[in-house]
Scaffold this motif. Sequence first.
Motif, PDB file in Angstrom:
ATOM      1  N   MET A 160       0.835  -1.192   0.000  1.00 45.80           N
ATOM      2  CA  MET A 160       0.000   0.000   0.000  1.00 45.80           C
ATOM      3  C   MET A 160       0.873   1.248   0.000  1.00 45.80           C
ATOM      4  SD  MET A 160      -3.172  -0.507  -0.050  1.00 45.80           S
ATOM      5  CE  MET A 160      -4.544  -1.453   0.423  1.00 45.80           C
ATOM      6  N   ASN A 161       0.419   2.238  -0.686  1.00 53.88           N
ATOM      7  CA  ASN A 161       1.132   3.498  -0.793  1.00 53.88           C
ATOM      8  C   ASN A 161       0.296   4.590  -0.131  1.00 53.88           C
ATOM      9  OD1 ASN A 161       3.198   5.203  -1.727  1.00 53.88           O
ATOM     10  ND2 ASN A 161       1.992   5.771  -3.496  1.00 53.88           N
ATOM     11  N   ASN A 162       0.955   5.512   0.547  1.00 55.47           N
ATOM     12  CA  ASN A 162       0.286   6.623   1.199  1.00 55.47           C
ATOM     13  C   ASN A 162       0.712   7.907   0.508  1.00 55.47           C
ATOM     14  OD1 ASN A 162      -1.324   7.897   3.120  1.00 55.47           O
ATOM     15  ND2 ASN A 162       0.425   8.247   4.454  1.00 55.47           N
ATOM     16  N   GLU A 163      -0.241   8.750   0.134  1.00 54.72           N
ATOM     17  CA  GLU A 163       0.071   9.976  -0.600  1.00 54.72           C
ATOM     18  C   GLU A 163      -0.706  11.151  -0.013  1.00 54.72           C
ATOM     19  OE1 GLU A 163       2.351  11.798  -2.950  1.00 54.72           O
ATOM     20  OE2 GLU A 163       2.166   9.730  -3.626  1.00 54.72           O
ATOM     21  N   LYS A 164       0.022  12.241   0.262  1.00 57.19           N
ATOM     22  CA  LYS A 164      -0.606  13.484   0.709  1.00 57.19           C
ATOM     23  C   LYS A 164      -0.595  14.444  -0.472  1.00 57.19           C
ATOM     24  CE  LYS A 164       0.808  12.930   5.459  1.00 57.19           C
ATOM     25  NZ  LYS A 164       1.524  13.469   6.601  1.00 57.19           N
ATOM     26  N   PHE A 165      -1.757  15.077  -0.744  1.00 52.48           N
ATOM     27  CA  PHE A 165      -1.823  15.997  -1.877  1.00 52.48           C
ATOM     28  C   PHE A 165      -2.853  17.090  -1.647  1.00 52.48           C
ATOM     29  CE2 PHE A 165      -5.083  12.923  -2.740  1.00 52.48           C
ATOM     30  CZ  PHE A 165      -6.049  13.579  -3.489  1.00 52.48           C
ATOM     31  N   ARG A 166      -2.716  18.164  -2.435  1.00 56.66           N
ATOM     32  CA  ARG A 166      -3.664  19.286  -2.406  1.00 56.66           C
ATOM     33  C   ARG A 166      -4.549  19.173  -3.632  1.00 56.66           C
ATOM     34  NH1 ARG A 166      -3.234  23.956  -5.005  1.00 56.66           N
ATOM     35  NH2 ARG A 166      -0.985  23.728  -5.219  1.00 56.66           N
ATOM     36  N   VAL A 167      -5.858  19.213  -3.430  1.00 52.11           N
ATOM     37  CA  VAL A 167      -6.816  19.063  -4.529  1.00 52.11           C
ATOM     38  C   VAL A 167      -6.755  20.309  -5.421  1.00 52.11           C
ATOM     39  CG1 VAL A 167      -9.254  18.809  -5.125  1.00 52.11           C
ATOM     40  CG2 VAL A 167      -8.337  17.626  -3.118  1.00 52.11           C
ATOM     41  N   THR A 168      -6.570  20.071  -6.733  1.00 49.94           N
ATOM     42  CA  THR A 168      -6.552  21.170  -7.698  1.00 49.94           C
ATOM     43  C   THR A 168      -7.740  21.115  -8.653  1.00 49.94           C
ATOM     44  OG1 THR A 168      -5.105  19.904  -9.170  1.00 49.94           O
ATOM     45  CG2 THR A 168      -4.053  21.451  -7.633  1.00 49.94           C
ATOM     46  N   SER A 169      -8.407  19.956  -8.725  1.00 47.73           N
ATOM     47  CA  SER A 169      -9.607  19.869  -9.559  1.00 47.73           C
ATOM     48  C   SER A 169     -10.473  18.691  -9.136  1.00 47.73           C
ATOM     49  CB  SER A 169      -9.240  19.745 -11.043  1.00 47.73           C
ATOM     50  OG  SER A 169      -8.554  18.547 -11.281  1.00 47.73           O
ATOM     51  N   VAL A 170     -11.765  18.867  -9.317  1.00 50.24           N
ATOM     52  CA  VAL A 170     -12.730  17.793  -9.126  1.00 50.24           C
ATOM     53  C   VAL A 170     -13.240  17.485 -10.529  1.00 50.24           C
ATOM     54  CG1 VAL A 170     -14.867  17.068  -8.019  1.00 50.24           C
ATOM     55  CG2 VAL A 170     -13.314  18.620  -6.820  1.00 50.24           C
ATOM     56  N   ASN A 171     -12.731  16.387 -11.101  1.00 52.64           N
ATOM     57  CA  ASN A 171     -12.955  16.085 -12.508  1.00 52.64           C
ATOM     58  C   ASN A 171     -14.347  15.541 -12.806  1.00 52.64           C
ATOM     59  OD1 ASN A 171     -10.027  15.275 -11.585  1.00 52.64           O
ATOM     60  ND2 ASN A 171      -9.874  16.222 -13.582  1.00 52.64           N
ATOM     61  N   TYR A 172     -14.927  14.809 -11.865  1.00 53.70           N
ATOM     62  CA  TYR A 172     -16.215  14.161 -12.117  1.00 53.70           C
ATOM     63  C   TYR A 172     -16.932  13.925 -10.797  1.00 53.70           C
ATOM     64  CZ  TYR A 172     -19.553  10.578 -13.613  1.00 53.70           C
ATOM     65  OH  TYR A 172     -20.691   9.873 -13.855  1.00 53.70           O
ATOM     66  N   LYS A 173     -18.253  14.210 -10.789  1.00 55.02           N
ATOM     67  CA  LYS A 173     -19.078  13.935  -9.612  1.00 55.02           C
ATOM     68  C   LYS A 173     -20.395  13.349 -10.074  1.00 55.02           C
ATOM     69  CE  LYS A 173     -18.969  18.051  -7.504  1.00 55.02           C
ATOM     70  NZ  LYS A 173     -19.190  19.078  -6.481  1.00 55.02           N
ATOM     71  N   SER A 174     -20.816  12.275  -9.433  1.00 56.24           N
ATOM     72  CA  SER A 174     -22.140  11.711  -9.678  1.00 56.24           C
ATOM     73  C   SER A 174     -22.674  11.200  -8.343  1.00 56.24           C
ATOM     74  CB  SER A 174     -22.063  10.580 -10.711  1.00 56.24           C
ATOM     75  OG  SER A 174     -21.493   9.416 -10.146  1.00 56.24           O
ATOM     76  N   LYS A 175     -23.830  10.561  -8.375  1.00 58.68           N
ATOM     77  CA  LYS A 175     -24.392  10.005  -7.140  1.00 58.68           C
ATOM     78  C   LYS A 175     -23.583   8.822  -6.636  1.00 58.68           C
ATOM     79  CE  LYS A 175     -29.116  11.386  -8.120  1.00 58.68           C
ATOM     80  NZ  LYS A 175     -30.480  10.926  -8.375  1.00 58.68           N
ATOM     81  N   GLU A 176     -22.826   8.175  -7.549  1.00 58.47           N
ATOM     82  CA  GLU A 176     -22.091   6.967  -7.174  1.00 58.47           C
ATOM     83  C   GLU A 176     -20.585   7.171  -7.057  1.00 58.47           C
ATOM     84  OE1 GLU A 176     -23.158   3.816  -9.786  1.00 58.47           O
ATOM     85  OE2 GLU A 176     -25.299   4.230  -9.586  1.00 58.47           O
ATOM     86  N   TYR A 177     -19.977   7.912  -7.981  1.00 52.99           N
ATOM     87  CA  TYR A 177     -18.520   8.046  -8.014  1.00 52.99           C
ATOM     88  C   TYR A 177     -18.072   9.500  -8.034  1.00 52.99           C
ATOM     89  CZ  TYR A 177     -18.006   3.112  -9.068  1.00 52.99           C
ATOM     90  OH  TYR A 177     -18.033   1.747  -8.994  1.00 52.99           O
ATOM     91  N   THR A 178     -16.842   9.711  -7.577  1.00 55.06           N
ATOM     92  CA  THR A 178     -16.184  11.010  -7.648  1.00 55.06           C
ATOM     93  C   THR A 178     -14.747  10.783  -8.101  1.00 55.06           C
ATOM     94  OG1 THR A 178     -17.539  11.945  -5.882  1.00 55.06           O
ATOM     95  CG2 THR A 178     -15.466  13.045  -6.330  1.00 55.06           C
TER      96      THR A 178
END
Length: 76
Positions: free
Chosen positions: A1-19
Motif C-alpha cells: 500500500m502506498n500513502n500519498e498526501k496531496f492538495r486538490v486542484t480539480s474535481v474532474n467528475y461527480k455523480s451520485k455513485e462516483y467522484t
Amino acid sequence: MNNEKFRVTSVNYKSKEYTIFSGVPLKTDSYKINSGKYIVSVKTTVQRLPVTPSIGQHWNVTGEPEYSEIISQGYS
C-alpha cells in the motif's frame, strides 16, 4: 500500500455513485518520479468519502498506485 498526501486542484467528475478528483503531491521532492512530474488522481465511491472534495483541500489517501504517462500537446 502506498500513502500519498496531496492538495486538490480539480474535481474532474461527480455523480451520485462516483467522484474523481486530482491534485499535486505535498511531500518534499514528490514532484519527481522517474525524472518526471506526476499528479495524484483518485476515483472512489461517494460512500467512502468523509466529505465532498473541494479545490484547495489537503487529502491523505492510501492505496495501490497506478502509474500512466499523460501526453499533452505532443509532450509527455
